[in-house]
Every structure is written in structure tokens, then in C-alpha cells.
Write a protein that holds these residues in place. Structure first.
Motif, short mmCIF file in Angstrom:
data_model
loop_
_atom_site.label_atom_id
_atom_site.label_comp_id
_atom_site.label_asym_id
_atom_site.label_seq_id
_atom_site.Cartn_x
_atom_site.Cartn_y
_atom_site.Cartn_z
N ALA A 185 -5.04 3.59 -10.64
CA ALA A 185 -4.58 4.12 -9.39
C ALA A 185 -3.44 3.02 -8.71
O ALA A 185 -2.40 3.52 -8.44
CB ALA A 185 -5.38 4.22 -8.20
N PHE A 186 -3.63 1.89 -9.10
CA PHE A 186 -2.80 0.72 -8.42
C PHE A 186 -1.45 0.72 -9.40
O PHE A 186 -0.28 0.80 -8.76
CB PHE A 186 -3.58 -0.62 -8.63
CG PHE A 186 -2.52 -1.73 -8.51
CD1 PHE A 186 -2.08 -2.13 -7.21
CD2 PHE A 186 -2.10 -2.61 -9.65
CE1 PHE A 186 -1.13 -3.06 -6.98
CE2 PHE A 186 -1.37 -3.64 -9.42
CZ PHE A 186 -0.83 -3.83 -7.98
N TYR A 187 -1.65 0.99 -10.63
CA TYR A 187 -0.40 1.06 -11.53
C TYR A 187 0.22 2.27 -11.47
O TYR A 187 1.62 2.02 -11.62
CB TYR A 187 -0.77 0.72 -13.01
CG TYR A 187 -1.18 -0.73 -13.21
CD1 TYR A 187 -0.26 -2.07 -12.97
CD2 TYR A 187 -2.52 -1.19 -13.66
CE1 TYR A 187 -0.61 -3.19 -13.20
CE2 TYR A 187 -2.72 -2.72 -13.95
CZ TYR A 187 -1.71 -3.46 -13.60
OH TYR A 187 -1.94 -4.99 -13.80
N SER A 188 -0.34 3.13 -10.99
CA SER A 188 0.41 4.47 -10.85
C SER A 188 1.27 4.29 -9.73
O SER A 188 2.58 4.83 -9.79
CB SER A 188 -0.58 5.65 -10.72
OG SER A 188 -1.19 5.87 -12.05
N ILE A 189 0.94 3.84 -8.60
CA ILE A 189 1.66 4.04 -7.47
C ILE A 189 2.59 2.87 -7.59
O ILE A 189 3.85 3.04 -7.08
CB ILE A 189 0.82 3.15 -6.14
CG1 ILE A 189 -0.42 4.49 -5.75
CG2 ILE A 189 1.36 2.90 -5.04
CD1 ILE A 189 -1.51 3.67 -4.90
#
Length: 485
Positions: A185-189
């Protein structure tokens, strides 16, 4: 062998598409590996829950997108579209605003719906992954329309590699699984923010450019007239793809049962997503070509179709040969029951051909046919599953995924053969059928006969190369025997 390869000529656009597909293959393989690692660490039952949340949020995200990625890729490409920056700003503003609102609603839904922390974190992280991915799909239409698909692919690969590397590091440090789930989720954002930064810099956008954009009623109606067919096709397709867990739960099957199917289905999805690159790379070129010269569209269509078809059949053959080993290598003995599903999914893995047909239909401005086809197929599929799963078991999902794509492909090619001019010679279709039968029957026979897997792979590669060389003897000027341009 070398002379065989040299005799198979691939047009430049097809070669570029294969490079993007290969890069996407690395991306989706690494992304899929993250799911495999979670499945290994937490077991089939958790993998089933993961599939439920992903499917639910994917449907909601697709409804929000409403076909924007496909529509924008096409409309930002063709020469007659004016004020492209304003056009792009309007739809991005719409998508981001609606996504933020729906995300807030779904967070509240998770708070009141989920009773334990682990399931809540799983749902929340999946929500962020899916929605940020949806925004990414829309904003990257700007790059695909400009022929810069490799940049987006490269960023996706970096994101996937970082997810796996960070996940392995956290696991090594024995950090709780709750934190592992937030890594993708963090790297997608971060990826979304970086892509926006590139667009702002290159197109000279500002944050305030996406606020307060006013369109007349006439302009809005015109935009939605282009979008509705894309949107309904995407929504219906998403509901169908993600309907399996709902149907199985309705029929009384457990999270474990869906976890077994989801293991093979996830690999099938990764393979399918690599084919999506064909639509993004080829559709702008086909759309522009048809706009400039509809009479030459048959020539352009065939130049790409022949190598894509040969590549897809070879891929199917190799997937059939290695089905068992893919499952056992990635998931381990706990997922051995997934092997029959993987074998059947491989037979229907038309991940390169179907997006190409869809691209061609959109390019000739017949996208309504995609909608009607989707309505029929995606209405029939769930009904068939509800009827036959109680009689045949969950393996029916594998059978319908093996046969269905081939039925779709035949309907598509008949439709295109009727609408593009000049028309195609019927002898070409006969040879296509021969290639398909050989590409499926031969590896199935070798697997059933338990022939050594590497010997089997060598045999199917040689046979497919010979068939591809035979296909090359069909010169375009002979296939288009009524060519009058």
C-alpha cells in the motif's frame, strides 16, 4: 533452429509490444510473488480472505474508473481531439475526487464490519492498494497516448521489487504481519505521487489546474457518450472476474476452497495482465491508423496479428507443460490441489490475443460490440457456474476458463473479418485453427504421457516455431485478395 528464428519476421511495433509485455511480465510476476509469500506465510485460508477483499474493492474501483483509462488512451491519441490538457485535467480531477470520497466511506465500512485487527489491516491495506492502482491506471493514459509505456512499466517493476525486498526484510526482522500488509500500500501511493510529479513537470500543470474546471452541459454529454461503453465493459468484466468468491460462498464453500482456486487464478491473472500491455501499446497506433486510412486497416491489423498469435500459442503450450511445477514451486505442497485449475487456466490463457482483438474493435469505433459481447458472456458465466458447480464441483471454474476465452476469440475474429475491408482469405482462418489445435493438444498429450518436462518444452517450442514459419508464408497481399486501395 537459428534459421527458423530468422525466417520469422516481427514488425517493429510488435517487437516493441513484446518488450513491454516482457517487462510487464516481470512486474506482475514480482507482484504475484508478494501474494505467494503471504500465502506461504499465512496459509490457504488467509489467501481466500485476501481474494475476497481484493475482489470486492476491485469492483468498486472499476465502477469509479468507468472505463476512463481506455477512453483517455484513445481520445488523447487521435488528431481530432482539441484541448487535450483540459480534457485530461477534467477526468483526472473527477477520478481523484470520487476515489477519496469512496475511500472514506469504505474505511468506515471496515471499522464497523470487521471485528479483529488482522482482518481490518488486511482490508485497509488492500483498499489502498486497489484504489491507488485505479488512479494510476487512469493517469498513465497520458503516457500511453504519447507512446511512453516503458516508463510506466519501469516504475511498476521498481515498485514490485521494493515491495518484495522490504517484505523479506521485515520478515527477517520478525516484524508482525500487520506491518507486512501495509508495504505494498505504501509503495503504491508513492508511485502515484511520483507519476503526478512527472506529469506536472512535463505538461506544466499545477495543483490548482485540477480545481474548479468548468465544462458546459454539451461538453459533458459528449465526454460521457465516449465513456459509457468503456465503463460498462470494464465494470461487467470486473464483476465477472471477481464473482467466484461470492458464488462459492453462496454455494457453501469455505475460504480454503477459494484459496486453492485463487492460487491458480492469481497466476492466471498475472499472465492476463501482461496481455493488457498490448492494448495500451497497440490501441493508440491502431486508432490513429484507422482514423488516417480505414482502407489500410486490414494491412496494419495483419502485420501485428500474425506474430501476436504465434507468441500466444507458444505461451499457452509452455504454461500447460509447466503448470504443475509453477504451482509447486511458488506455493508448495499445501497447494497441490491447485494444479488441475492451473492446467485448465493455461489452456484459455489468451492474454495477448483477446486484448489485441479488443484494441482493434475499439480502434474501428465499434466498442459497443465489446459491451454487448461482455453483457452476454458475463451474464452466462455466473449462471453456468451456479448450475454446474454443484454437479461437477469447483473444477468447473477451470473448465469455463479454458473454453470461454476461445469462444470469445472466435466471435471477435468473425466480427472483425466482417467489418474490416478488404476482407481476409478464409484459408488463413483454417491455418489459425491448425496452430491452435497443435498448440493445445500436443502439450496436453505430453503432460498426460508424463514425458520429461524439459524434453516436452523443447518439442513444443520447435513445433510452434515451425508453425509460425508456415504462417509467415501467408503474405499479406495474398491474404487480402480483394485489396483495392
Amino acid at each position: 533452429m537459428t534459421s527458423l528464428v530468422k525466417n520469422i519476421r516481427f514488425p517493429k511495433l510488435a517487437r516493441d509490444s513484446f518488450l513491454v509485455v516482457f517487462s510487464n511480465g516481470i512486474n506482475f510476476l514480482t507482484a504475484g510473488l508478494w501474494g505467494v509469500l503471504l500465502a506461504r506465510w499465512l496459509g490457504p485460508e488467509f489467501f481466500g480472505q485476501y481474494g475476497y477483499w481484493t475482489g470486492f474493492f476491485q469492483i468498486v474501483s472499476t465502477i469509479i474508473q468507468f472505463g476512463l483509462p481506455g477512453m483517455l488512451t484513445r481520445e488523447l491519441t487521435v488528431p481530432h481531439v482539441n484541448a487535450k490538457k483540459l480534457y485530461f485535467r477534467f477526468f483526472i480531477s473527477y477520478h481523484v475526487s470520487v476515489s477519496f470520497i469512496i475511500t472514506g466511506v469504505l474505511v468506515l465500512f471496515l471499522i464497523f464490519k470487521v471485528n479483529n485487527v488482522e482482518s481490518f489491516v488486511l482490508g485497509l491495506s488492500t483498499l489502498f492498494i486497489v484504489f491507488s492502482g485505479g488512479i494510476t491506471n487512469t493517469i498513465t493514459a497520458w503516457f500511453f497516448a504519447k507512446g511512453r509505456a516503458p516508463l510506466i512499466t519501469f516504475l511498476a517493476v521498481i515498485r514490485s521489487v521494493l515491495v518484495i525486498t522490504t517484505g523479506l526484510l521485515f520478515k527477517f526482522l520478525d516484524i508482525h504481519v500487520v506491518y507486512l500488509l501495509f508495504i505494498p500500500a505504501f509503495y503504491s501511493i508513492i508511485r502515484v505521487i511520483y507519476i503526478f510529479r512527472i506529469i506536472f513537470k512535463e505538461a506544466h500543470f499545477r495543483i490548482f489546474d485540477f480545481i474548479g474546471i468548468n465544462f458546459t452541459k454539451h461538453q459533458l454529454l459528449k465526454f460521457w457518450r465516449f465513456t459509457w461503453a468503456f465503463g460498462l465493459v470494464a465494470i461487467i468484466g470486473s464483476i465477472n472476474i471477481n464473482s467466484n468468491p461470492v458464488i462459492l460462498k453462496f454455494l457453501g464453500y469455505t475460504d480454503y476452497d477459494y484459496g486453492i482456486i485463487n492460487a491458480a487464478y492469481r497466476i492466471n491473472g498475472i499472465i492476463g495482465l501482461t496481455g493488457g500491455a498490448i492494448l495500451n501499446v497497440i490501441m493508440p497506433w491502431l486508432s490513429k491508423g484507422f482514423f488516417l486510412s480505414p482502407k489500410n486497416f486490414s494491412v496494419s491489423f495483419l502485420k501485428i496479428f500474425k506474430p501476436i498469435y504465434s507468441f500466444n500459442i507458444l505461451m499457452i503450450s509452455l504454461l500447460i507443460i509447466f503448470s504443475k511445477y509453477i504451482i509447486l514451486l511458488l506455493y508448495g505442497k499445501d497447494y497441490e490441489a491447485s494444479v488441475p485449475f492451473m492446467l485448465l487456466f493455461s489452456v484459455g490463457a489468451l492474454s495477448a490475443l483477446l486484448p489485441f482483438f479488443s484494441s482493434a474493435i475499439i480502434a474501428i469505433n465499434k466498442q459497443k460490440f465489446n459491451l454487448y459481447m461482455s453483457l452476454v458472456v458475463y451474464t452466462v458465466y455466473p449462471i453456468l457456474k451456479l448450475i454446474f458447480i454443484p454437479k461437477m464441483g469447483t473444477i468447473f471454474i477451470g473448465w469455463i476458463e479454458a473454453i470461454g476465452p476461445w469462444v470469445n476469440a472466435h466471435v471477435f475474429i468473425i466480427f472483425l473479418a466482417y467489418h474490416i475491408k478488404p476482407k481476409l482469405d478464409y484459408r488463413l482462418f483454417i491455418y489459425f485453427e491448425i496452430i491452435a489445435l497443435c498448440g493445445i493438444a500436443l502439450p496436453l498429450y505430453l503432460v498426460n504421457s508424463e514425458v520429461n518436462v524439459f524434453l516436452s518444452a523443447s518439442i513444443v517450442i520447435i513445433v510452434n516455431l515451425l508453425l509460425a514459419r508456415g504462417l509467415n508464408f501467408f503474405k499479406i497481399k495474398d491474404i487480402l485478395h480483394r485489396l483495392q486501395v
